[in-house]
Design a protein around this motif. Structure first.
Motif, mmCIF file in Angstrom:
data_model
loop_
_atom_site.group_PDB
_atom_site.id
_atom_site.type_symbol
_atom_site.label_atom_id
_atom_site.label_comp_id
_atom_site.label_asym_id
_atom_site.label_seq_id
_atom_site.Cartn_x
_atom_site.Cartn_y
_atom_site.Cartn_z
ATOM 1 N N LYS A 201 -4.333 2.755 -3.905
ATOM 2 C CA LYS A 201 -4.518 2.289 -2.520
ATOM 3 C C LYS A 201 -3.583 3.087 -1.620
ATOM 4 O O LYS A 201 -2.365 2.900 -1.658
ATOM 5 N N ILE A 202 -4.183 3.973 -0.841
ATOM 6 C CA ILE A 202 -3.390 4.892 -0.012
ATOM 7 C C ILE A 202 -3.559 4.540 1.467
ATOM 8 O O ILE A 202 -4.666 4.286 1.926
ATOM 9 N N GLU A 203 -2.452 4.545 2.189
ATOM 10 C CA GLU A 203 -2.562 4.542 3.641
ATOM 11 C C GLU A 203 -2.294 5.971 4.101
ATOM 12 O O GLU A 203 -1.192 6.508 3.921
ATOM 13 N N LEU A 204 -3.303 6.599 4.670
ATOM 14 C CA LEU A 204 -3.149 7.971 5.146
ATOM 15 C C LEU A 204 -2.550 7.933 6.551
ATOM 16 O O LEU A 204 -3.089 7.275 7.451
ATOM 17 N N ILE A 205 -1.435 8.635 6.726
ATOM 18 C CA ILE A 205 -0.763 8.644 8.027
ATOM 19 C C ILE A 205 -0.763 10.068 8.560
ATOM 20 O O ILE A 205 -0.260 10.987 7.908
ATOM 21 N N GLN B 295 4.896 -5.882 -4.010
ATOM 22 C CA GLN B 295 4.715 -4.556 -4.599
ATOM 23 C C GLN B 295 3.244 -4.154 -4.630
ATOM 24 O O GLN B 295 2.388 -4.950 -5.004
ATOM 25 N N ALA B 296 2.959 -2.917 -4.254
ATOM 26 C CA ALA B 296 1.585 -2.404 -4.335
ATOM 27 C C ALA B 296 1.141 -2.418 -5.789
ATOM 28 O O ALA B 296 1.888 -2.040 -6.675
ATOM 29 N N LEU B 297 -0.045 -2.890 -6.020
ATOM 30 C CA LEU B 297 -0.594 -2.886 -7.375
ATOM 31 C C LEU B 297 -1.822 -2.004 -7.381
ATOM 32 O O LEU B 297 -2.497 -1.868 -6.381
ATOM 33 N N VAL C 218 0.865 -1.173 0.000
ATOM 34 C CA VAL C 218 0.000 0.000 0.000
ATOM 35 C C VAL C 218 0.908 1.231 0.000
ATOM 36 O O VAL C 218 1.996 1.187 0.553
ATOM 37 N N THR C 219 0.474 2.311 -0.637
ATOM 38 C CA THR C 219 1.340 3.485 -0.701
ATOM 39 C C THR C 219 1.015 4.468 0.429
ATOM 40 O O THR C 219 -0.115 4.962 0.502
ATOM 41 N N PRO C 220 1.963 4.731 1.315
ATOM 42 C CA PRO C 220 1.686 5.655 2.424
ATOM 43 C C PRO C 220 1.702 7.114 1.984
ATOM 44 O O PRO C 220 2.524 7.508 1.152
#
Ligand code: SF4
Length: 461
Positions: free
Chosen positions: A87-91, A397-399, A20-22
């Motif tokens: 696909k985002i991970e919001l931090i 890897q995030a896809l 997932v992309t932060p």
């Protein structure tokens, strides 16, 4: 049930290498209600626990901490760098989010969803509804918090925002040191917060700080053992930040008087190596060492490559560490074996029972995991009679959402793990399974037969 078989061929930019992309956003500066922990930089113009030289804070400063502008800028930067952004991970970093005024919190979160949705909403729930099928979905959300800001009401708010992971400052399980370092809470708050957060399905991270004033290497290790030996704690992940003397912190003014010295690099390595040996299979070390710029440190900068040095040393000595990150497929692509199998670890945790399901190969390399909990208490009415899935994570890897899977993502491992979780819950007498789901993953669970109840995706099993 047959074993899942991931496909080969892995490439990755590291940032999205865990699936997932932060995307990190910073809160506007605000002092914590209890005062200032003695090691905290405690700045007036930057968030309390950061300095104005941290990259994320520097970015936020130039945008006057406007969250909408921060999300826009980060999203563009991530896309330019070639990271998948579906696909985002919001931090959310910078302070104790639950202590900010309610209006600010709602507007902040709504702003994040709105920018990712590319459209302004009327309110938070509309923004979330849009995000369920938006191009950039928030599949996970992390909030930093204090153990004494985790009441049922506060946890309910965190779920309303769409948070799925909470990191709490624990530092060391020692009431005497809490008092002397002005933490403003006790061990009992950590235990209570851990139980409530796990019962609400959150993934739980602890921040640990070896080398605090009034501690010793022996005490750090003894108290760290307690984190896992005592079932009241047992977090899912850790950030280990050895104590530093940062400019402007209360410690910077008092360290000479109390004759305090930080650990040397060698001492830090020694402590970390011992900690890594203690960490069980179900826990991930997210980060070691804080990125505090050299010019802000009174005691001089500690080496930032310490983690790698410790891990290399452990490998050389053939000392086993079961920690998750070191075993993730994204970091182990050379000579990867595909003889995967399901491994289940059962353990007591904060009054409940946890099942840690892993897809691993014969070298214990990790392709995917699921955390299933039988809670101690039904914290919200919608979780009545529910077992709960606190995390499902497929590594590699995030896809993007419609890309065909090359390694472990999008190859059916997630569905396989969910079926297994449903089976275990059902065999143990549960009639319903709930999933703490980021808003952007609701569509996925709908396809598996789950329906939205409160803020959870729930299925009768
Ligand atoms: S709780 Fe965190 S942000 Fe607040 S003073 Fe302590 S270290 Fe700083």
């Amino acid at each position: 049930m047959t074993n899942p078989t991931p496909m080969n061929g892995i490439k990755k930019p590291v940032r999205s290498g865990s699936g997932v992309t932060p995307l990190t956003v910073v809160l506007k500066p605000r002092k914590c209600n209890h005062g200032t922990c003695i090691y905290c930089p405690g700045g007036d113009y930057v968030p309390q626990s950061y300095t104005d030289k941290s990259p994320a804070v520097m970015r936020a400063l130039t945008l006057n901490f406007d969250v909408r502008e921060q999300v826009k800028a980060r999203l563009n930067a991530l896309m330019k760098m070639g990271h998948p952004t579906e696909k985002i991970e919001l931090i959310i970093i910078g302070g104790t989010f639950l202590q900010y005024p309610l209006d600010y919190r709602y507007d902040y979160i709504q702003g994040c969803y709105d920018v990712l949705n590319g459209i302004e909403s009327k309110n938070l729930s509309e923004a979330q509804k849009i995000n369920e099928s938006a191009e950039h979905r928030i599949v996970a959300m992390c909030i930093e918090n204090r153990p004494d800001n985790c009441s049922v009401e506060e946890i309910k708010k965190m779920r309303e925002y769409g948070a799925t992971r909470v990191e709490i400052g624990v530092q060391i399980l020692d009431d005497e040191i809490y008092k002397k370092t002005a933490r403003g809470h006790k061990i009992k708050d950590v235990a209570e917060a851990s139980q409530r957060l796990k019962d609400a399905g959150f993934k739980l991270g602890y921040h640990i700080m070896p080398g605090l004033p009034y501690s010793t290497i022996e005490k750090d290790i003894e108290k760290f053992k307690m984190v896992f030996d005592n079932e009241s704690f047992r977090p899912d992940q850790l950030k280990i930040y050895p104590c530093q003397i940062v400019e402007d912190s209360p410690l910077a003014k008092m360290y000479k008087r109390i004759n305090y010295k930080t650990y040397t690099d060698e001492e830090i390595k020694k402590v970390l190596a011992r900690m890594m040996e203690i960490i069980p299979d179900y826990c991930r070390v997210m980060r070691v060492m804080r990125e505090i710029p050299k010019e802000k440190m009174i005691n001089g900068a500690a080496s930032t490559s310490i983690r790698k040095e410790v891990e290399d040393e452990l490998k050389r000595k053939n000392t086993s560490t079961k920690e998750i990150r070191i075993r993730e497929v994204g970091f182990n692509k050379d000579g990867l074996k595909l003889d995967t199998k399901l491994k289940t670890i059962e353990y007591d945790s904060s009054g409940g029972k946890e099942f840690f399901l892993e897809i691993v190969n014969s070298d214990d390399i990790l392709f995917g995991l699921l955390r299933l909990r039988f809670p101690k208490e039904e914290i919200f009415p919608e979780l009545k009679n529910c077992a709960i899935v606190r995390e499902i994570h497929i590594y590699g890897q995030a896809l993007n959402l419609h890309e065909k899977g090359k390694d472990s993502q999008h190859t059916g491992l997630g569905k396989y793990l969910m079926i297994e979780a449903e089976r275990i819950a059902n065999e143990n007498g549960y009639k319903k399974l709930a999933v703490i789901s980021g808003v952007g993953v609701r569509e996925y669970y709908k396809k598996l037969g789950y329906k939205l109840e409160g803020t959870y995706m729930v299925k009768s099993i």
